[in-house]
Motif scaffolding. Structure first.
Motif, short mmCIF file in Angstrom:
data_model
loop_
_atom_site.label_atom_id
_atom_site.label_comp_id
_atom_site.label_asym_id
_atom_site.label_seq_id
_atom_site.Cartn_x
_atom_site.Cartn_y
_atom_site.Cartn_z
N VAL A 145 1.01 -1.34 0.04
CA VAL A 145 0.11 -0.09 0.02
C VAL A 145 0.73 1.29 -0.02
O VAL A 145 0.43 2.27 -0.95
N LEU A 146 1.80 1.30 0.88
CA LEU A 146 2.84 2.37 0.88
C LEU A 146 3.37 2.57 -0.35
O LEU A 146 3.51 3.97 -0.83
N LEU A 147 3.87 1.70 -1.14
CA LEU A 147 4.45 1.84 -2.30
C LEU A 147 3.53 2.13 -3.61
O LEU A 147 3.81 3.02 -4.37
N PHE A 148 2.24 1.81 -3.24
CA PHE A 148 1.20 2.36 -4.34
C PHE A 148 1.18 3.74 -4.30
O PHE A 148 0.90 4.34 -5.14
N LEU A 149 1.10 4.16 -2.88
CA LEU A 149 0.84 5.66 -2.86
C LEU A 149 2.36 6.41 -3.38
O LEU A 149 1.99 7.61 -3.97
N VAL A 150 3.29 5.84 -3.16
CA VAL A 150 4.56 6.60 -3.80
C VAL A 150 4.23 6.71 -5.46
O VAL A 150 4.55 7.60 -6.00
N VAL A 151 3.68 5.42 -6.02
CA VAL A 151 3.48 5.51 -7.29
C VAL A 151 2.48 6.39 -7.81
O VAL A 151 2.71 7.33 -8.57
N GLY A 152 1.45 6.61 -7.03
CA GLY A 152 0.38 7.64 -7.45
C GLY A 152 0.83 9.05 -7.26
O GLY A 152 0.50 9.84 -7.96
N PHE A 153 1.74 9.10 -6.09
CA PHE A 153 2.39 10.49 -5.69
C PHE A 153 2.99 11.02 -7.02
O PHE A 153 3.28 12.07 -7.34
N ARG A 192 -4.85 18.12 -3.19
CA ARG A 192 -5.34 17.52 -4.36
C ARG A 192 -4.91 16.22 -4.30
O ARG A 192 -5.77 15.22 -4.57
N PHE A 193 -3.73 15.73 -3.94
CA PHE A 193 -3.43 14.22 -4.01
C PHE A 193 -4.23 13.62 -2.90
O PHE A 193 -4.75 12.31 -3.08
N LEU A 247 -10.84 17.86 2.00
CA LEU A 247 -9.65 17.73 0.98
C LEU A 247 -9.91 18.68 -0.39
O LEU A 247 -9.09 19.30 -0.58
N LEU A 248 -10.95 18.51 -1.00
CA LEU A 248 -11.50 18.97 -1.99
C LEU A 248 -11.60 20.55 -1.82
O LEU A 248 -10.99 21.51 -2.73
N VAL A 249 -12.19 21.09 -0.72
CA VAL A 249 -12.27 22.55 -0.38
C VAL A 249 -10.77 22.85 -0.14
O VAL A 249 -10.59 24.05 -0.55
N GLY A 250 -9.82 22.16 0.37
CA GLY A 250 -8.57 22.54 0.72
C GLY A 250 -7.76 22.89 -0.70
O GLY A 250 -7.27 23.89 -1.11
N TRP A 251 -8.04 21.82 -1.73
CA TRP A 251 -7.47 22.02 -3.03
C TRP A 251 -8.03 23.12 -3.71
O TRP A 251 -7.22 24.03 -4.30
N MET A 252 -9.18 23.34 -3.56
CA MET A 252 -9.75 24.58 -4.40
C MET A 252 -9.33 26.01 -3.55
O MET A 252 -8.94 27.07 -4.37
N ARG A 253 -9.16 25.88 -2.41
CA ARG A 253 -8.73 27.40 -1.76
C ARG A 253 -7.47 27.34 -2.10
O ARG A 253 -6.86 28.56 -2.03
N GLY A 254 -6.63 26.54 -2.21
CA GLY A 254 -5.09 26.73 -2.58
C GLY A 254 -4.68 26.74 -4.19
O GLY A 254 -3.79 26.80 -4.25
N LEU A 255 -5.89 26.90 -4.83
CA LEU A 255 -5.68 26.95 -6.40
C LEU A 255 -4.82 28.35 -6.75
O LEU A 255 -5.05 29.41 -6.02
N PRO A 256 -4.04 28.27 -7.93
CA PRO A 256 -2.95 29.40 -7.99
C PRO A 256 -4.06 30.71 -8.34
O PRO A 256 -5.23 30.43 -8.88
#
Ligand code: HEM
Length: 407
Positions: A145-153, A192-193, A247-256
């Motif tokens: 699982v940890l390595l799958f997360l690295v791959v996704g990252f 986002r991740f 997390l979606l709210v966090g992503w949207m708030r941090g958009l450039p």
């Protein structure tokens, strides 16, 4: 970076069909890819949780989830290739630059994925029948699982870096000194991740409803276990949706700043609404959940929700690359190639259709049969058709290639 430079990085040969086709296929196949990733991550974590538990329901669930994860990893990888191809076609100036800037990680991606998949299979091989046997080597599944997360990252970083062409020169030559090692990850966004990964929680919750319906089709006698699955599915759906929305709210708030307006537009709302509907749908179905094919509809609704979320993700890319940098993927030069375009759809629809229909039918019917399963003649014929079509495909592949090279 000025727009002309971005256009200059395009393939001068153009692309073999209308860019809209690649755009739509890119979004649709990425939705399927990420849904398979969610099932993979969700089932793997449930397998770990269950394997570490003494509770009979949990251990039974872990047993089923190891099998799910084993299949999901193949599906996630295979379907991941499709958006990889489409993104390269219409966003090549961005995707390739992003890849080259972190080349070390792009190559490492493959090795990390191999080790992760091996670790998953080691756990699978060591743990047949978790319900009755002691758990062996749970660390292998945790590592997977940890390595799958690295791959996704890594995929995440590549997807984010491609959206920042203004930074490329600085990343390539920090303070004017060229760094061609490709060892650095230059940009990422934890919100986002986190959002895309957290979606695994509601998705696996919804998946459990499908699994429950499957067991009902086999006249499952253990109603306690079915209730356990229903409770788990509902809880994971609710909690996971909440986490993902934060997390979606966090992503949207941090958009450039230059695309900050996107956060209050229609897309984030549509994505949030789709997610909430998908998670609430099994509950809304009430008793119908146990009747006929209704039990599978939550998975259908979740698939639609994934497509809405994938479209929102594409919209972020669109407003950044077209809105801010003036790059329009839809004005790519077209050098129409009917053969490859036709071949793609024929492969997808006819060959893919026959093989997938065969595999799904056999898997479904075998699972619903008590004792030995013998496929009917009609099912066997679909299987044979799949093999013949595959042989024809291979013949045309080499035949056309040789003809093009030597004729
Ligand atoms: C099994 C582990 C994997 C995980 C956990 C994973 C996860 C993810 C995530 C979270 C993203 C979205 C990143 C973002 O937009 O911020 C993503 C994108 C992507 N993934 Fe995967 N992925 C996995 C494997 C793969 C594989 C094996 C392939 C290809 C063979 C692949 C191809 C892609 C592509 C091409 C994108 C970006 C598509 C685009 O920008 O249009 N992934 N993946």
């Amino acid at each position: 970076m000025d727009t002309a430079m971005l256009y200059a990085l395009r393939d001068p040969l153009g692309i073999p069909a209308h860019p809209l086709l690649f755009l739509i296929l890119g979004v649709a196949t990425w939705a399927l890819h990420i849904a398979a990733v969610h099932v993979l991550l969700g089932s793997s974590v449930l397998a770990i949780r269950g394997a570490l538990s003494k509770d009979d329901h949990w251990r039974r669930l872990a047993d089923a989830m190891v099998n799910t994860a084993k299949v999901a990893v193949s599906v996630a990888i295979v379907i991941g290739v499709a958006p990889l191809l489409f993104v390269q076609v219409i966003y090549d100036p961005f995707w390739y630059t992003s890849n080259v800037l972190s080349a070390w990680w792009v190559i490492g991606f493959i090795f990390i994925l191999i080790v992760a998949t091996l670790a998953l299979f080691i756990f699978y091989a060591l743990n047949h029948g978790l319900r009755t046997h002691k758990t062996r080597c749970p660390g292998s599944m945790i590592l997977a699982v940890l390595l799958f997360l690295v791959v996704g990252f890594i995929m995440h970083a590549l997807s984010v870096q491609m959206l920042e062409p203004d930074q490329w020169k600085e990343w390539y030559a920090p303070n004017g000194v060229i760094d061609a090692s490709g060892r650095s990850i230059h940009a990422f966004d934890p919100w986002r991740f986190g959002f895309f990964i957290a979606l695994s929680i509601p998705v696996i919750g919804i998946w459990l409803f499908g699994y429950r319906r499957y067991l009902q089709g086999r006249h499952e006698a253990d109603t306690d276990y079915l209730d356990f699955l229903k409770r788990m599915g509902t809880r994971l759906g609710a909690v996971g949706t909440l986490v993902a929305l934060v997390l979606l709210v966090g992503w949207m708030r941090g958009l450039p700043e230059d695309i900050a307006g996107f956060a209050t537009g229609i897309w984030p709302i549509a994505a949030a609404a789709a997610l909430i509907v998908a998670a609430a749908f099994p509950v809304l179905l009430g008793r119908r959940l146990d009747r006929g094919l209704w039990g599978y509809t939550p998975i259908l609704v979740a698939t639609v929700a994934m497509i809405v979320i994938a479209t929102m993700r594409e919209a972020v890319r669109w407003v950044t690359l077209f809105g801010v940098h003036g790059y329009n993927p839809l004005d790519y030069k077209i050098t129409m190639d009917w053969y490859s375009t036709g071949l793609f759809f024929l492969t997808f629809g006819v060959l893919g259709g026959a093989v997938v229909t065969y595999l799904l039918t056999v898997a479904w019917q075998a699972g619903q049969t008590e004792g030995t399963y013998t496929p009917s003649r009609a099912v066997n014929r679909i299987g044979t058709a799949g093999i013949v079509l595959l042989l024809l495909w291979i013949a045309q592949y080499f035949g056309f290639g040789l003809w093009t090279a030597y004729a």
